[in-house]
Structures are given as structure tokens and as C-alpha cells.
Design a protein around this motif. Structure first.
Motif, PDB file in Angstrom:
ATOM      1  N   SER A 141     -26.494  14.169 111.466  1.00 45.39           N
ATOM      2  CA  SER A 141     -27.040  15.470 110.954  1.00 45.39           C
ATOM      3  C   SER A 141     -28.496  15.157 110.167  1.00 45.39           C
ATOM      4  O   SER A 141     -28.503  15.678 109.113  1.00 45.39           O
ATOM      5  CB  SER A 141     -25.860  15.892 109.790  1.00 45.39           C
ATOM      6  N   THR A 184     -24.506  15.619 115.733  1.00 42.87           N
ATOM      7  CA  THR A 184     -24.770  16.938 114.921  1.00 42.87           C
ATOM      8  C   THR A 184     -23.326  17.729 115.317  1.00 42.87           C
ATOM      9  O   THR A 184     -22.489  17.084 115.940  1.00 42.87           O
ATOM     10  CB  THR A 184     -25.924  17.674 115.486  1.00 42.87           C
ATOM     11  N   SER A 185     -23.563  18.905 114.932  1.00 43.99           N
ATOM     12  CA  SER A 185     -22.228  19.922 115.341  1.00 43.99           C
ATOM     13  C   SER A 185     -22.553  21.233 115.394  1.00 43.99           C
ATOM     14  O   SER A 185     -23.963  21.619 114.973  1.00 43.99           O
ATOM     15  CB  SER A 185     -21.387  19.781 114.412  1.00 43.99           C
ATOM     16  N   ASP A 186     -21.972  22.008 115.750  1.00 41.80           N
ATOM     17  CA  ASP A 186     -22.279  23.461 116.150  1.00 41.80           C
ATOM     18  C   ASP A 186     -22.610  24.275 114.744  1.00 41.80           C
ATOM     19  O   ASP A 186     -23.410  25.317 115.065  1.00 41.80           O
ATOM     20  CB  ASP A 186     -21.058  24.393 116.894  1.00 41.80           C
ATOM     21  N   LEU A 191     -28.639  21.161 113.580  1.00 44.05           N
ATOM     22  CA  LEU A 191     -28.342  21.529 114.885  1.00 44.05           C
ATOM     23  C   LEU A 191     -29.795  21.169 115.615  1.00 44.05           C
ATOM     24  O   LEU A 191     -30.042  20.671 116.597  1.00 44.05           O
ATOM     25  CB  LEU A 191     -27.449  22.456 115.065  1.00 44.05           C
ATOM     26  N   ASN A 194     -31.775  18.108 115.664  1.00 47.28           N
ATOM     27  CA  ASN A 194     -31.459  17.095 116.727  1.00 47.28           C
ATOM     28  C   ASN A 194     -31.558  17.573 117.911  1.00 47.28           C
ATOM     29  O   ASN A 194     -32.024  16.829 118.887  1.00 47.28           O
ATOM     30  CB  ASN A 194     -29.820  17.039 116.481  1.00 47.28           C
ATOM     31  N   ILE A 195     -31.628  18.889 118.414  1.00 48.15           N
ATOM     32  CA  ILE A 195     -31.853  19.248 119.812  1.00 48.15           C
ATOM     33  C   ILE A 195     -33.315  18.868 120.000  1.00 48.15           C
ATOM     34  O   ILE A 195     -33.670  18.650 121.110  1.00 48.15           O
ATOM     35  CB  ILE A 195     -31.433  20.617 119.965  1.00 48.15           C
ATOM     36  N   ILE A 212     -23.130  16.579 120.034  1.00 51.22           N
ATOM     37  CA  ILE A 212     -22.588  18.065 119.471  1.00 51.22           C
ATOM     38  C   ILE A 212     -21.335  18.059 119.444  1.00 51.22           C
ATOM     39  O   ILE A 212     -20.788  18.539 120.426  1.00 51.22           O
ATOM     40  CB  ILE A 212     -23.509  19.037 120.014  1.00 51.22           C
TER      41      ILE A 212
END
Length: 235
Positions: A141, A184-186, A191, A194-195, A212
Motif C-alpha cells: 500500500s 495493494t487492494s481494491d 491502488l 501502485n497501478i 491487487i
């Protein structure tokens, strides 16, 4: 789990930097705290306990270093030029003092670095700036654009501490040895960061793992599940 409290004197910072070290042997991982966190934060929040089995089995040795965020990026009372210069001294402490000490103590050529949230920025920034010292980088994160902390001030010092700026101009082969994890996560507020970082690495041909996860928030339960999973896979 073996725990040692260390005060490491830094000539670059002209003071002691406190650390907690977990394990007697194993591959070293330098773990950065989150925003304004202290060296004992990872212990208090359960992150160290999440990797207890990996430490007790001798696979890893974890170095929890203190930050100076209150005197650098988060020192809003200070001119941004001096905030960044304070971070530069912290980077010199890591590069010239602490990391060589860890490499010597563990008899390795390169170390691992990791962190959650703002600690993820520290881990990525150090690894991307100093690939000759890092074999593994785990950011959970993290965010990778530091310009919101500089109040519009920008110079070469900001550039070379801002991964989204300097990485597009790096040579991808310098990172061919490094295992890189962007977790990371939804529901993670980081997010998009990181993308974006993953896209930069893809453009440079730098192999990495963008993980993700499902509907989990930017908080310790997410990181406490990520950390043992990533460490169990990267070695």
C-alpha cells in the motif's frame, strides 16, 4: 522470537537511531515504519508476529528502523527545501552506514527492504535509488509521488527522491536482479499509485509482481496478511 534493541549512532544524522532486530540469523529485511511511525510500530501492530514462523525458522532477520519523517517530509513548520535535505541525510545514513552494517552482519551482498503505506514509499525509494544494495523490495500500500509534501518546491533533490519521476529515465537492466512486490487492494487509497508504478516498471521492462487483493482497506489487517505471504514467496 529473539528481539534485540539497538541504538546505532549515525555520523550523517549526528545522533543515535533506534532499531528493533528480530531473529539471530536469516536473510536480512530492513523494515520501514508507516507515516511518522517509530521503530517499534511493526511490533505493536502485529506485523512482526505475522512473520514469526519465518523468523524463528531462520529464514529471515528483520531490522525495524526508526524514521525521521517528523523532521523531513512531515515537517510542515520547515521550508520544504530543508525537509528534503533532512531526508537526504537519512538516505546517506541508510546507504553509507546502516545497510553496509547489515550486509556485513548477515554476510550478504544485498538486502531486502519492505514497508507499509509511507514505509512502502521509503522501501521503494531506497531500492530504486540504490539497486546495488537491494535484492528484494516489498511495498504494501505504498505511494510513489512525493510532490504533495514539497508545497510546490521542486529541484533535483526532489526529482531523485520521487520514483514516478526518476524511474522512467532509469535503465531497466539495473533492476534485473531485484524481486519487486507492489501489494495493494481494491479498497486501498493507494491502488492508483501502485497501478501507475507498475505501468512505469512495465514500460522499462522491469519484472515485478503487482498484487491487487480483494475488498480490503488500507490498514494493518491487510498488511499483516500480505507480509508473511510475500516473504514466503520471494526467497
Amino acid at each position: 522470537m529473539d528481539e534485540k534493541h539497538i541504538k546505532y549512532y549515525s555520523h550523517h544524522l549526528d545522533r543515535d537511531i533506534e532499531m528493533l532486530v528480530y531473529g539471530n540469523w536469516g536473510y536480512p529485511v530492513l523494515l520501514f515504519p508507516t507515516t511518522l511511525g517509530r521503530y517499534y510500530q511493526a511490533k505493536d501492530m502485529g506485523l512482526i508476529d505475522s512473520v514469526r514462523g519465518l523468523v524463528d525458522s531462520g529464514k529471515y532477520k528483520i531490522y525495524c528502523v526508526d524514521s525521521i519523517d517528523a523532521e523531513s517530509w512531515y515537517a510542515k513548520h520547515m521550508n520544504p527545501q530543508y525537509r528534503i535535505l533532512n531526508h537526504v541525510q537519512y538516505d546517506k545514513f541508510l546507504t553509507n552506514e546502516l545497510v553496509p552494517f547489515i550486509r556485513h552482519e548477515c554476510n550478504v551482498g544485498k538486502i531486502g527492504v519492505a514497508g507499509c503505506s509511507f514505509g512502502g514509499f521509503h522501501a521503494a525509494n531506497f531500492a530504486f535509488k540504490h539497486p546495488e544494495q537491494v535484492a528484494y523490495m516489498v511495498s504494501m500500500s505504498g505511494a510513489f509521488d512525493i510532490r504533495s509534501f514539497t508545497d510546490g518546491f521542486y529541484d533535483d533533490t526532489v526529482y531523485f527522491n520521487n520514483p514516478v519521476d526518476f524511474m522512467p529515465n532509469e535503465q531497466g537492466w539495473r533492476y534485473g536482479h531485484m524481486k519487486i512486490v507492489l501489494g495493494t487492494s481494491d479498497w486501498d487509497i493507494c491502488l492508483a499509485s501502485n497501478i501507475r508504478m507498475s505501468n512505469i516498471l512495465n514500460t522499462k521492462g522491469i519484472d515485478h509482481w503487482l498484487d491487487i487483493r480483494g475488498w480490503e482497506k488500507h490498514d494493518w489487517p491487510l498488511w499483516n496478511s500480505m507480509f508473511p505471504h510475500y516473504l514466503s514467496r520471494i526467497l
